[in-house]
Motif scaffolding. Structure first.
Motif, PDB file in Angstrom:
ATOM      1  N   THR A 109      25.491  45.407 117.397  1.00  0.00           N
ATOM      2  CA  THR A 109      25.212  46.844 117.425  1.00  0.00           C
ATOM      3  C   THR A 109      24.071  47.150 118.389  1.00  0.00           C
ATOM      4  OG1 THR A 109      23.719  46.643 115.520  1.00  0.00           O
ATOM      5  CG2 THR A 109      26.005  47.255 115.073  1.00  0.00           C
ATOM      6  N   THR A 110      24.195  48.282 119.064  1.00  0.00           N
ATOM      7  CA  THR A 110      23.174  48.736 120.003  1.00  0.00           C
ATOM      8  C   THR A 110      22.953  50.230 119.790  1.00  0.00           C
ATOM      9  OG1 THR A 110      23.975  47.143 121.647  1.00  0.00           O
ATOM     10  CG2 THR A 110      22.484  48.858 122.424  1.00  0.00           C
ATOM     11  N   LYS A 111      21.701  50.633 119.665  1.00  0.00           N
ATOM     12  CA  LYS A 111      21.373  52.047 119.535  1.00  0.00           C
ATOM     13  C   LYS A 111      21.310  52.662 120.931  1.00  0.00           C
ATOM     14  CE  LYS A 111      20.739  51.853 115.052  1.00  0.00           C
ATOM     15  NZ  LYS A 111      21.638  52.555 114.098  1.00  0.00           N
ATOM     16  N   THR A 112      22.029  53.757 121.126  1.00  0.00           N
ATOM     17  CA  THR A 112      22.022  54.446 122.412  1.00  0.00           C
ATOM     18  C   THR A 112      21.660  55.911 122.192  1.00  0.00           C
ATOM     19  OG1 THR A 112      24.339  55.192 122.346  1.00  0.00           O
ATOM     20  CG2 THR A 112      23.920  52.947 123.126  1.00  0.00           C
ATOM     21  N   GLU A 113      21.463  56.649 123.281  1.00  0.00           N
ATOM     22  CA  GLU A 113      21.164  58.071 123.166  1.00  0.00           C
ATOM     23  C   GLU A 113      22.327  58.841 122.565  1.00  0.00           C
ATOM     24  OE1 GLU A 113      19.997  59.580 126.916  1.00  0.00           O
ATOM     25  OE2 GLU A 113      18.154  58.398 127.049  1.00  0.00           O
ATOM     26  N   GLU A 114      23.544  58.364 122.808  1.00  0.00           N
ATOM     27  CA  GLU A 114      24.730  59.051 122.308  1.00  0.00           C
ATOM     28  C   GLU A 114      25.032  58.707 120.848  1.00  0.00           C
ATOM     29  OE1 GLU A 114      24.695  57.212 125.094  1.00  0.00           O
ATOM     30  OE2 GLU A 114      24.592  58.859 126.543  1.00  0.00           O
ATOM     31  N   GLY A 115      24.611  57.526 120.414  1.00  0.00           N
ATOM     32  CA  GLY A 115      24.920  57.072 119.061  1.00  0.00           C
ATOM     33  C   GLY A 115      24.789  55.562 118.971  1.00  0.00           C
ATOM     34  N   THR A 116      25.511  54.973 118.048  1.00  0.00           N
ATOM     35  CA  THR A 116      25.472  53.523 117.881  1.00  0.00           C
ATOM     36  C   THR A 116      26.720  52.895 118.475  1.00  0.00           C
ATOM     37  OG1 THR A 116      24.189  53.686 115.834  1.00  0.00           O
ATOM     38  CG2 THR A 116      25.360  51.631 116.215  1.00  0.00           C
ATOM     39  N   GLU A 117      26.507  51.927 119.363  1.00  0.00           N
ATOM     40  CA  GLU A 117      27.623  51.192 119.940  1.00  0.00           C
ATOM     41  C   GLU A 117      27.840  49.914 119.145  1.00  0.00           C
ATOM     42  OE1 GLU A 117      28.618  50.354 124.424  1.00  0.00           O
ATOM     43  OE2 GLU A 117      27.373  48.711 123.675  1.00  0.00           O
ATOM     44  N   THR A 118      29.076  49.650 118.797  1.00  0.00           N
ATOM     45  CA  THR A 118      29.421  48.455 118.025  1.00  0.00           C
ATOM     46  C   THR A 118      30.432  47.627 118.797  1.00  0.00           C
ATOM     47  OG1 THR A 118      29.082  49.618 115.927  1.00  0.00           O
ATOM     48  CG2 THR A 118      30.332  47.582 115.847  1.00  0.00           C
ATOM     49  N   LEU A 119      30.141  46.349 118.968  1.00  0.00           N
ATOM     50  CA  LEU A 119      31.050  45.418 119.610  1.00  0.00           C
ATOM     51  C   LEU A 119      31.413  44.323 118.616  1.00  0.00           C
ATOM     52  CD1 LEU A 119      29.207  44.866 123.042  1.00  0.00           C
ATOM     53  CD2 LEU A 119      30.854  46.649 122.444  1.00  0.00           C
ATOM     54  N   GLN A 120      32.644  43.863 118.668  1.00  0.00           N
ATOM     55  CA  GLN A 120      33.084  42.771 117.803  1.00  0.00           C
ATOM     56  C   GLN A 120      33.678  41.676 118.683  1.00  0.00           C
ATOM     57  OE1 GLN A 120      35.303  45.514 115.185  1.00  0.00           O
ATOM     58  NE2 GLN A 120      34.111  44.663 113.516  1.00  0.00           N
ATOM     59  N   VAL A 121      33.052  40.492 118.613  1.00  0.00           N
ATOM     60  CA  VAL A 121      33.350  39.392 119.527  1.00  0.00           C
ATOM     61  C   VAL A 121      33.987  38.229 118.783  1.00  0.00           C
ATOM     62  CG1 VAL A 121      32.363  37.771 121.186  1.00  0.00           C
ATOM     63  CG2 VAL A 121      31.384  40.077 120.950  1.00  0.00           C
ATOM     64  N   ALA A 122      35.082  37.711 119.320  1.00  0.00           N
ATOM     65  CA  ALA A 122      35.778  36.582 118.698  1.00  0.00           C
ATOM     66  C   ALA A 122      34.838  35.389 118.579  1.00  0.00           C
ATOM     67  CB  ALA A 122      37.006  36.208 119.525  1.00  0.00           C
ATOM     68  N   THR A 123      34.804  34.783 117.416  1.00  0.00           N
ATOM     69  CA  THR A 123      33.908  33.643 117.178  1.00  0.00           C
ATOM     70  C   THR A 123      34.624  32.304 117.317  1.00  0.00           C
ATOM     71  OG1 THR A 123      34.351  33.677 114.791  1.00  0.00           O
ATOM     72  CG2 THR A 123      32.505  35.002 115.595  1.00  0.00           C
ATOM     73  N   GLU A 124      35.935  32.332 117.443  1.00  0.00           N
ATOM     74  CA  GLU A 124      36.715  31.099 117.586  1.00  0.00           C
ATOM     75  C   GLU A 124      37.545  31.173 118.859  1.00  0.00           C
ATOM     76  OE1 GLU A 124      38.947  31.081 113.969  1.00  0.00           O
ATOM     77  OE2 GLU A 124      37.273  30.367 112.750  1.00  0.00           O
ATOM     78  N   GLY A 125      37.645  30.056 119.565  1.00  0.00           N
ATOM     79  CA  GLY A 125      38.364  30.052 120.832  1.00  0.00           C
ATOM     80  C   GLY A 125      37.566  30.787 121.901  1.00  0.00           C
ATOM     81  N   THR A 126      38.248  31.409 122.831  1.00  0.00           N
ATOM     82  CA  THR A 126      37.567  32.163 123.887  1.00  0.00           C
ATOM     83  C   THR A 126      36.847  33.363 123.276  1.00  0.00           C
ATOM     84  OG1 THR A 126      39.326  31.541 125.431  1.00  0.00           O
ATOM     85  CG2 THR A 126      37.873  33.338 126.092  1.00  0.00           C
ATOM     86  N   PRO A 127      35.566  33.571 123.610  1.00  0.00           N
ATOM     87  CA  PRO A 127      34.781  34.647 122.976  1.00  0.00           C
ATOM     88  C   PRO A 127      35.096  36.033 123.540  1.00  0.00           C
ATOM     89  CG  PRO A 127      33.432  33.526 124.586  1.00  0.00           C
ATOM     90  CD  PRO A 127      34.739  32.758 124.520  1.00  0.00           C
ATOM     91  N   TYR A 128      36.338  36.453 123.401  1.00  0.00           N
ATOM     92  CA  TYR A 128      36.730  37.769 123.907  1.00  0.00           C
ATOM     93  C   TYR A 128      36.067  38.893 123.114  1.00  0.00           C
ATOM     94  CZ  TYR A 128      40.659  35.559 126.421  1.00  0.00           C
ATOM     95  OH  TYR A 128      41.431  34.797 127.261  1.00  0.00           O
ATOM     96  N   LEU A 129      35.763  39.978 123.792  1.00  0.00           N
ATOM     97  CA  LEU A 129      35.439  41.220 123.112  1.00  0.00           C
ATOM     98  C   LEU A 129      36.749  41.759 122.537  1.00  0.00           C
ATOM     99  CD1 LEU A 129      33.610  43.589 122.370  1.00  0.00           C
ATOM    100  CD2 LEU A 129      34.031  44.534 124.661  1.00  0.00           C
ATOM    101  N   LEU A 130      36.817  41.887 121.210  1.00  0.00           N
ATOM    102  CA  LEU A 130      38.061  42.303 120.566  1.00  0.00           C
ATOM    103  C   LEU A 130      38.107  43.796 120.272  1.00  0.00           C
ATOM    104  CD1 LEU A 130      38.457  39.395 117.970  1.00  0.00           C
ATOM    105  CD2 LEU A 130      39.526  39.599 120.227  1.00  0.00           C
ATOM    106  N   LYS A 131      36.931  44.369 120.010  1.00  0.00           N
ATOM    107  CA  LYS A 131      36.904  45.779 119.627  1.00  0.00           C
ATOM    108  C   LYS A 131      35.551  46.372 119.987  1.00  0.00           C
ATOM    109  CE  LYS A 131      38.430  48.616 115.689  1.00  0.00           C
ATOM    110  NZ  LYS A 131      38.850  48.550 114.265  1.00  0.00           N
TER     111      LYS A 131
END
Length: 237
Positions: free
Chosen positions: A178-200
């Motif tokens: 999670t990252t706090k920004t001026e617009e709101g809170t940004e949430t990233l969800q990163v795969a923990t197994e295999g290739t660490p793709y950004l999933l959402k």
């Protein structure tokens, strides 16, 4: 043994004081990386994919829209975009861009034309594939929707991302950032197994958005349409 315990306790206190109670006994996924480093790693992983599908809800010029686009590094893509001003399907290969849009989309594009002229154009184009060269000025903006690097630029600034809980995205375990920004809170969800793709990825605020990434390295079905359903833009009057 008491001496050993005292040394361990002293080291722990020193570490806590120096690092603000974090980082001394890091555990869990990506234990050796900061939240920002994990975010950067996940975006790099997306850029390394031969192809992927991006889908979800975003805002464009103050208006919400939904998209579902399969994109390859080679530039091929196929997908749909829908919003308040109508919807269209898009296919792109190395030479041509094909768009099949509905009547509301064309009405929104031709609102400055005289009604009779707009009516005739909409009747001719709506529901048909309009074919343009990728080099054409009007096609370049549409083609940019198929530019993977352009799509990922929004995620290049991950400063301040903090690690959270491990959750599940499409059946895959993912670390929440999670990252706090001026617009709101940004949430990233990163795969923990295999290739660490950004999933959402998602952001809250006045213009909330949420998109997902999937279909990694799967071929993009960008076969071009043909026949009477195709209108060549070069041959329009």
């Amino acid at each position: 043994m008491r001496t050993a315990h005292r040394i361990t306790a002293t080291a722990a206190l020193a570490c806590a004081a120096a690092l603000g109670l974090t980082g001394c006994f890091a555990s869990g996924p990506f234990a050796d990386l900061s939240g920002s480093e994990v975010a950067d790693k996940s975006v790099d992983a997306l850029r390394g994919a031969a192809s992927l599908t991006v889908s979800g809800k975003i805002w464009d010029e103050g208006k919400p829209m939904e998209l579902n686009m399969a994109v390859s590094k080679a530039g091929d893509c196929r997908g749909t975009i829908a919003g308040q001003d109508g919807s269209f399907e898009l296919i792109r290969n190395s030479e041509f861009v094909f768009i099949k849009a509905d009547e509301p989309f064309y009405r929104s594009q031709m609102k400055d034309l005289p009604k009779a002229e707009a009516d005739e154009a909409v009747k001719q184009l709506a529901g048909h594939w309009l074919k343009s060269k990728t080099s054409d000025a009007d096609a370049k903006e549409l083609a940019s929707l198929c530019d993977l690097d352009e799509l990922l630029k929004e995620f290049d600034d991950s400063k301040g991302a903090e690690k959270g809980k491990v959750t599940s995205v499409g059946g895959q375990k993912a670390l929440t950032l999670t990252t706090k920004t001026e617009e709101g809170t940004e949430t990233l969800q990163v795969a923990t197994e295999g290739t660490p793709y950004l999933l959402k990825a998602g952001v809250t605020g006045k213009e909330p958005a949420e998109i997902s990434f999937s279909g990694f390295d799967k071929p993009v079905q960008a076969e071009v349409p043909a026949g009477e359903d195709v209108i060549d833009a070069d041959k329009l009057g």
